[in-house]
Design a protein around this motif. Structure first.
Motif, mmCIF file in Angstrom:
data_model
loop_
_atom_site.group_PDB
_atom_site.id
_atom_site.type_symbol
_atom_site.label_atom_id
_atom_site.label_comp_id
_atom_site.label_asym_id
_atom_site.label_seq_id
_atom_site.Cartn_x
_atom_site.Cartn_y
_atom_site.Cartn_z
ATOM 1 N N GLN A 82 59.285 -8.023 44.973
ATOM 2 C CA GLN A 82 58.538 -7.032 45.755
ATOM 3 C C GLN A 82 57.102 -6.902 45.234
ATOM 4 O OE1 GLN A 82 61.448 -3.680 45.644
ATOM 5 N NE2 GLN A 82 60.807 -3.471 47.774
ATOM 6 N N ILE A 83 56.945 -6.925 43.936
ATOM 7 C CA ILE A 83 55.612 -6.847 43.336
ATOM 8 C C ILE A 83 54.786 -8.057 43.755
ATOM 9 C CG2 ILE A 83 54.333 -6.873 41.156
ATOM 10 C CD1 ILE A 83 56.777 -5.315 39.957
ATOM 11 N N ASP A 84 55.387 -9.240 43.671
ATOM 12 C CA ASP A 84 54.694 -10.463 44.071
ATOM 13 C C ASP A 84 54.305 -10.421 45.544
ATOM 14 O OD1 ASP A 84 55.056 -11.351 41.467
ATOM 15 O OD2 ASP A 84 56.754 -12.667 41.968
ATOM 16 N N ALA A 85 55.206 -9.916 46.392
ATOM 17 C CA ALA A 85 54.927 -9.821 47.827
ATOM 18 C C ALA A 85 53.769 -8.856 48.098
ATOM 19 C CB ALA A 85 56.182 -9.375 48.582
ATOM 20 N N ALA A 86 53.718 -7.752 47.355
ATOM 21 C CA ALA A 86 52.625 -6.792 47.537
ATOM 22 C C ALA A 86 51.284 -7.412 47.138
ATOM 23 C CB ALA A 86 52.894 -5.529 46.723
ATOM 24 N N PHE A 87 51.263 -8.145 46.021
ATOM 25 C CA PHE A 87 50.022 -8.805 45.607
ATOM 26 C C PHE A 87 49.610 -9.870 46.622
ATOM 27 C CE2 PHE A 87 50.605 -6.834 41.459
ATOM 28 C CZ PHE A 87 49.291 -6.585 41.092
ATOM 29 N N ALA A 89 50.288 -9.888 49.850
ATOM 30 C CA ALA A 89 49.785 -9.197 51.044
ATOM 31 C C ALA A 89 48.363 -8.696 50.816
ATOM 32 C CB ALA A 89 50.711 -8.026 51.403
ATOM 33 N N SER A 90 48.100 -8.158 49.631
ATOM 34 C CA SER A 90 46.759 -7.683 49.297
ATOM 35 C C SER A 90 45.759 -8.834 49.303
ATOM 36 C CB SER A 90 46.772 -7.003 47.927
ATOM 37 O OG SER A 90 45.475 -6.628 47.544
ATOM 38 N N VAL A 135 46.533 2.830 50.879
ATOM 39 C CA VAL A 135 47.834 2.763 51.531
ATOM 40 C C VAL A 135 48.605 4.007 51.128
ATOM 41 C CG1 VAL A 135 49.976 1.450 51.743
ATOM 42 C CG2 VAL A 135 47.802 0.250 51.421
ATOM 43 N N THR A 137 52.410 6.274 51.471
ATOM 44 C CA THR A 137 53.838 6.026 51.639
ATOM 45 C C THR A 137 54.478 6.984 52.628
ATOM 46 O OG1 THR A 137 54.361 7.469 49.773
ATOM 47 C CG2 THR A 137 54.090 5.113 49.319
#
Length: 145
Positions: A82-87, A89-90, A135, A137
């Motif tokens: 999830q952390i990798d996916a957020a980075f 996406a950013s 962003v 939540t």
């Protein structure tokens, strides 16, 4: 040149000057390294373990926010994927041209959206020299962005 140097060959006097200059430079370099190390230590971003006592976590977060302005957290329970996916996406968002990013301009009502060198913290009143994507939540808040 000192009185004692007057009786010495010029090569010896020159060597003493070089040696003295090197000694001063070396001392300054040592002092600079010590100051740099001290600054780096003072500015180091603290790491806070969220599995620790809640009171201790809260105190450390408060101290880090006041003294440094940032902190890392560990043992937070968020999977690395999830952390990798957020980075990712950013990185993908910020790779777009600015005119595309500006289609998602900051909305004060939602406290979300894109800003380009316009956010001025109350503490300084001066616009940050950065771009950002805020962003939130709150459910549905980012749906229209």
């Amino acid at each position: 040149m000192t009185m004692m140097d007057a009786n010495l060959p010029e090569a010896v006097v020159a060597a003493r000057r070089r040696s003295s200059a090197e000694a001063v430079a070396s001392a300054m370099d040592r002092k600079h390294r010590a100051v740099s190390a001290s600054l780096m230590s003072a500015l180091a971003v603290p790491t806070i373990d969220l599995s620790a006592d809640k009171g201790e976590v809260a105190r450390r977060m408060w101290d880090a926010a006041l003294e440094v302005g940032f902190f890392y957290v560990v043992n937070h329970g968020i999977p690395q994927e999830q952390i990798d996916a957020a980075f990712a996406a950013s990185e993908g968002f910020f790779a777009h041209p600015r005119d595309e990013k500006e289609r998602r301009l900051f909305d004060t009502e939602r406290n979300s959206g894109y800003e380009y060198m316009t956010h001025a913290p109350p503490s300084t009143g001066v616009a940050d020299q950065k771009e950002s994507m805020e962003v939130t939540t709150r459910k549905g808040c980012m749906d229209e962005l």
